[in-house]
Design an enzyme around this catalytic site. Sequence first.
Site, mmCIF file in Angstrom:
data_model
loop_
_atom_site.group_PDB
_atom_site.id
_atom_site.type_symbol
_atom_site.label_atom_id
_atom_site.label_comp_id
_atom_site.label_asym_id
_atom_site.label_seq_id
_atom_site.Cartn_x
_atom_site.Cartn_y
_atom_site.Cartn_z
ATOM 1 N N LYS A 10 32.264 36.740 45.107
ATOM 2 C CA LYS A 10 31.363 37.447 45.669
ATOM 3 C C LYS A 10 29.722 37.771 45.108
ATOM 4 C CE LYS A 10 32.586 40.799 43.590
ATOM 5 N NZ LYS A 10 31.604 41.953 42.686
ATOM 6 N N GLY A 95 33.373 38.363 33.483
ATOM 7 C CA GLY A 95 32.742 39.325 33.052
ATOM 8 C C GLY A 95 31.496 39.424 34.040
ATOM 9 N N GLY A 96 31.061 38.284 34.596
ATOM 10 C CA GLY A 96 29.603 38.420 35.509
ATOM 11 C C GLY A 96 29.461 39.256 36.845
ATOM 12 N N GLY A 97 30.587 39.635 37.553
ATOM 13 C CA GLY A 97 30.357 40.812 38.904
ATOM 14 C C GLY A 97 30.710 39.604 39.588
ATOM 15 N N GLY A 100 35.672 36.350 40.585
ATOM 16 C CA GLY A 100 36.152 35.098 39.692
ATOM 17 C C GLY A 100 37.393 35.695 39.799
ATOM 18 N N GLY A 101 38.119 36.220 39.239
ATOM 19 C CA GLY A 101 39.250 36.672 38.678
ATOM 20 C C GLY A 101 40.104 37.545 40.232
ATOM 21 N N SER A 102 39.096 38.503 40.844
ATOM 22 C CA SER A 102 40.160 38.893 41.542
ATOM 23 C C SER A 102 40.104 37.294 43.876
ATOM 24 C CB SER A 102 39.087 39.707 42.361
ATOM 25 O OG SER A 102 39.469 40.594 41.641
ATOM 26 N N ASP A 135 39.622 44.569 44.467
ATOM 27 C CA ASP A 135 38.438 43.550 44.991
ATOM 28 C C ASP A 135 39.324 42.501 45.288
ATOM 29 O OD1 ASP A 135 36.192 44.649 44.014
ATOM 30 O OD2 ASP A 135 35.495 43.497 42.447
#
Length: 289
Positions: A10, A95-97, A100-102, A135
């Site tokens: 996103k 950690g890129g915003g 990805g994890g969400s 998120d």
Amino acid sequence: MNEWWPAPAKLNLFLHITGRRPDGYHDLQTAFQFVDYGDKLKFTVTDDSNIVLNADLANVPAEDNLIVRAAKLLQSTSHCQSGAIIQLEKNLPMGGGLGGGSSDAATTLVALNRLWQCGLKEDQLASLGLQLGADVPVFVRGHAAWAEGVGEIFTRITPAEPWYLVIFPNCNVATAEIFSAAQLTRDCEPITIAGFLAGEGSNICEPVVKNLYPPVAQALDWLAQYATIPRMTGTGSCVFARFDSAQQAENVLENVPEDWHAFTAKGCNESPLHVFAKDFERSLNVTAK
């Protein structure tokens, strides 16, 4: 069926902080849009209740991974006796915003709800997702959204769907560090959805991140040569710029410095996960007939 399910990235098209609550959380205004690029997950249903994740993620124990936590939360909520072997193809930087994890957690909830035949509705899955992260619900619901509150109050929106060039300048930004920074602006005047769609809005976290993380500043400056108003997504560190065509974005991609990770992608108001899930349901119905 043993197919790869998409876990799309996103972009936060803007991010304002309109206040700070007594509990320390921030009141936000932001807009999410998906892109047709992201991680991929494959699920194999098993007869036992074990959740096994096959992924090469440095410094992230499997039991702490949002994918495993999502699967176990769905399992316990639905009283499912089945388990799963989950394979992750990780394409999005941590950690890129980019969420990805969400997104991985949301895909796990949506996919296993179908594969385990749990029968939970979207609202129920979104509620489970909120227990995993602010998120996650937007990925579960799968539509471009305007978000307020602490990011949990959603309104569907339909912004333009341009092509994007996204750059990860090989640094990880700690979200907690940015939100606790003394110099962060926390009193933005609220804007309206109509105002945003007309071009209002910025990322209020950019000055803080640029000061603390020079590679982000360098990436934004580099992108400014090729596009108007390059922007950071969320609290970073990924930055992006919009283009009218895939070819324009690809032309700039060719010039990106080799030590940065970058990709082009199409903006999507309907999540690729939701498109895939609907096609999956149709294929099951055809097979059943």
